[in-house]
Design a protein around this motif. Structure first.
Motif, PDB file in Angstrom:
ATOM      1  N   ALA A  49       0.816  -1.215   0.000  1.00  0.00           N
ATOM      2  CA  ALA A  49       0.000   0.000   0.000  1.00  0.00           C
ATOM      3  C   ALA A  49       0.849   1.264   0.000  1.00  0.00           C
ATOM      4  CB  ALA A  49      -0.934   0.001   1.211  1.00  0.00           C
ATOM      5  N   GLY A  50       2.075   1.141   0.511  1.00  0.00           N
ATOM      6  CA  GLY A  50       2.941   2.302   0.594  1.00  0.00           C
ATOM      7  C   GLY A  50       2.735   3.134   1.842  1.00  0.00           C
ATOM      8  N   HIS A  51       1.870   2.661   2.735  1.00  0.00           N
ATOM      9  CA  HIS A  51       1.633   3.400   3.971  1.00  0.00           C
ATOM     10  C   HIS A  51       0.930   2.488   4.975  1.00  0.00           C
ATOM     11  CE1 HIS A  51      -2.266   3.697   1.951  1.00  0.00           C
ATOM     12  NE2 HIS A  51      -2.802   3.975   3.125  1.00  0.00           N
ATOM     13  N   SER A  52       0.867   2.941   6.199  1.00  0.00           N
ATOM     14  CA  SER A  52       0.152   2.241   7.270  1.00  0.00           C
ATOM     15  C   SER A  52      -0.870   3.198   7.853  1.00  0.00           C
ATOM     16  CB  SER A  52       1.141   1.789   8.361  1.00  0.00           C
ATOM     17  OG  SER A  52       0.462   1.330   9.506  1.00  0.00           O
ATOM     18  N   CYS A  53      -2.119   2.770   7.869  1.00  0.00           N
ATOM     19  CA  CYS A  53      -3.193   3.617   8.354  1.00  0.00           C
ATOM     20  C   CYS A  53      -4.301   2.741   8.917  1.00  0.00           C
ATOM     21  CB  CYS A  53      -3.730   4.501   7.229  1.00  0.00           C
ATOM     22  SG  CYS A  53      -4.640   3.580   5.962  1.00  0.00           S
ATOM     23  N   PRO A  54      -5.316   3.333   9.557  1.00  0.00           N
ATOM     24  CA  PRO A  54      -6.417   2.531  10.081  1.00  0.00           C
ATOM     25  C   PRO A  54      -7.144   1.726   9.007  1.00  0.00           C
ATOM     26  CG  PRO A  54      -6.397   4.656  11.152  1.00  0.00           C
ATOM     27  CD  PRO A  54      -5.380   4.735  10.050  1.00  0.00           C
ATOM     28  N   THR A  55      -7.191   2.227   7.776  1.00  0.00           N
ATOM     29  CA  THR A  55      -7.836   1.480   6.700  1.00  0.00           C
ATOM     30  C   THR A  55      -7.053   0.224   6.362  1.00  0.00           C
ATOM     31  OG1 THR A  55      -8.862   3.450   5.725  1.00  0.00           O
ATOM     32  CG2 THR A  55      -8.547   1.558   4.273  1.00  0.00           C
ATOM     33  N   ASP A 160      -7.373  12.854  21.486  1.00  0.00           N
ATOM     34  CA  ASP A 160      -7.687  14.285  21.425  1.00  0.00           C
ATOM     35  C   ASP A 160      -6.504  15.073  20.875  1.00  0.00           C
ATOM     36  OD1 ASP A 160     -10.183  13.791  22.472  1.00  0.00           O
ATOM     37  OD2 ASP A 160      -9.609  14.269  24.541  1.00  0.00           O
ATOM     38  N   GLU A 161      -5.307  14.622  21.216  1.00  0.00           N
ATOM     39  CA  GLU A 161      -4.105  15.295  20.735  1.00  0.00           C
ATOM     40  C   GLU A 161      -4.013  15.202  19.209  1.00  0.00           C
ATOM     41  OE1 GLU A 161       0.638  15.535  21.945  1.00  0.00           O
ATOM     42  OE2 GLU A 161      -0.546  13.767  22.472  1.00  0.00           O
ATOM     43  N   MET A 162      -4.339  14.038  18.668  1.00  0.00           N
ATOM     44  CA  MET A 162      -4.323  13.868  17.217  1.00  0.00           C
ATOM     45  C   MET A 162      -5.384  14.723  16.548  1.00  0.00           C
ATOM     46  SD  MET A 162      -3.449  12.784  14.307  1.00  0.00           S
ATOM     47  CE  MET A 162      -2.502  11.291  14.055  1.00  0.00           C
ATOM     48  N   GLY A 183       3.067  11.697  13.017  1.00  0.00           N
ATOM     49  CA  GLY A 183       3.268  10.333  12.545  1.00  0.00           C
ATOM     50  C   GLY A 183       3.228   9.328  13.677  1.00  0.00           C
ATOM     51  N   GLU A 184       3.794   9.702  14.828  1.00  0.00           N
ATOM     52  CA  GLU A 184       3.783   8.808  15.987  1.00  0.00           C
ATOM     53  C   GLU A 184       2.365   8.586  16.489  1.00  0.00           C
ATOM     54  OE1 GLU A 184       6.341  10.975  18.534  1.00  0.00           O
ATOM     55  OE2 GLU A 184       8.199  10.227  17.612  1.00  0.00           O
ATOM     56  N   LEU A 185       1.585   9.650  16.550  1.00  0.00           N
ATOM     57  CA  LEU A 185       0.198   9.532  16.989  1.00  0.00           C
ATOM     58  C   LEU A 185      -0.633   8.724  15.987  1.00  0.00           C
ATOM     59  CD1 LEU A 185      -0.442  13.193  18.230  1.00  0.00           C
ATOM     60  CD2 LEU A 185      -0.198  11.150  19.658  1.00  0.00           C
ATOM     61  N   ARG A 191      -1.403   0.813  15.945  1.00  0.00           N
ATOM     62  CA  ARG A 191      -0.875  -0.167  16.895  1.00  0.00           C
ATOM     63  C   ARG A 191      -1.983  -0.697  17.793  1.00  0.00           C
ATOM     64  NH1 ARG A 191       0.059  -1.182  21.788  1.00  0.00           N
ATOM     65  NH2 ARG A 191      -0.911   0.776  22.432  1.00  0.00           N
ATOM     66  N   ARG A 192      -2.803   0.183  18.291  1.00  0.00           N
ATOM     67  CA  ARG A 192      -3.887  -0.239  19.178  1.00  0.00           C
ATOM     68  C   ARG A 192      -4.849  -1.172  18.453  1.00  0.00           C
ATOM     69  NH1 ARG A 192      -6.757   4.827  20.817  1.00  0.00           N
ATOM     70  NH2 ARG A 192      -8.014   3.395  22.076  1.00  0.00           N
TER      71      ARG A 192
END
Length: 212
Positions: A49-55, A160-162, A183-185, A191-192
């Motif tokens: 995919a070229g990235h990591s995301c919730p999707t 909330d920070e994100m 990116g960390e957030l 991760r979760r």
């Protein structure tokens, strides 16, 4: 200059995410994998995919649990699974999700591998705009058994920070330190999902499905 990369280039939790082991008759036939058995890891989906995301993470988990429901304690057979995406191929993140599902199942649209002497075909196994109650359905070609899977990403919400940082990062107004933290957030939510909620039935719902 050495331009190679390793798994050390990625967040550590990628390696801890659940993997998916399958058996691919084509890989066995062509000698690409012993007995055709291959293990796919989340990092493979990220590379594709070229990235990591919730999707991407959510699709990984939906594929994992959908195949578990279809095959129970036996190995899923790559290339023998049809995929039915609920939305049209050009809608939203459907293309990203279909790419991840195709990686694991081998199911391809009309452009896929046509097989060898009538065997091992992967084309026309990935369908779009289907009457699925959820995100996509999976169907075994050998038995006809099918399941549909859905994702409720709100189970693992943004912090909330994100929420506060996202508009600034998306508009290009964040500085280098803020972008790194962004990116960390971002990956913390992933991760979760993959570790803390990997088996959460509220996050991923699997149900039996009858194809009309």
């Amino acid at each position: 200059m050495d331009m190679t990369t390793s798994d050390e280039s990625f967040p550590d939790f990628f390696a801890k995410a659940p993997s998916i082991i399958i058996q691919d008759p084509l890989a066995h036939f062509l000698g690409a994998a012993r007995d055709g058995v291959m293990e796919y890891r989340y990092v493979d989906a990220v590379r594709l995919a070229g990235h990591s995301c919730p999707t991407v993470a959510g699709t990984w988990l939906m594929t994992l649990h959908g195949l578990r429901a279809l095959y129970d304690d036996t190995l899923p057979v790559r290339g023998e699974i049809e995929v039915y995406m609920a939305d049209a191929r050009e809608a939203g993140t459907t293309g990203v999700m279909a790419t991840v599902v195709q990686l694991v199942t081998g199911a391809a649209p009309e452009t896929g591998f046509h097989g060898i002497a009538g065997r091992f075909g992967r084309n026309n196994l990935l369908h779009f705009g289907q009457p699925v109650q959820g995100v996509f359905g999976l169907r075994r070609k050998d038995t006809g058994a099918a399941v549909q899977v859905a994702l409720d990403a709100s189970v693992v919400p943004w912090s909330d920070e994100m929420r506060a940082l996202l508009p600034k990062a998306a508009s290009g107004q964040a500085n280098a330190t803020e972008l790194q933290h962004f990116g960390e957030l971002w990956q913390e939510r992933v991760r979760r999902m993959l570790l803390d909620h990997a088996d959460d039935t509220a996050l991923v719902q699997v149900s039996s499905w009858t194809i009309n």
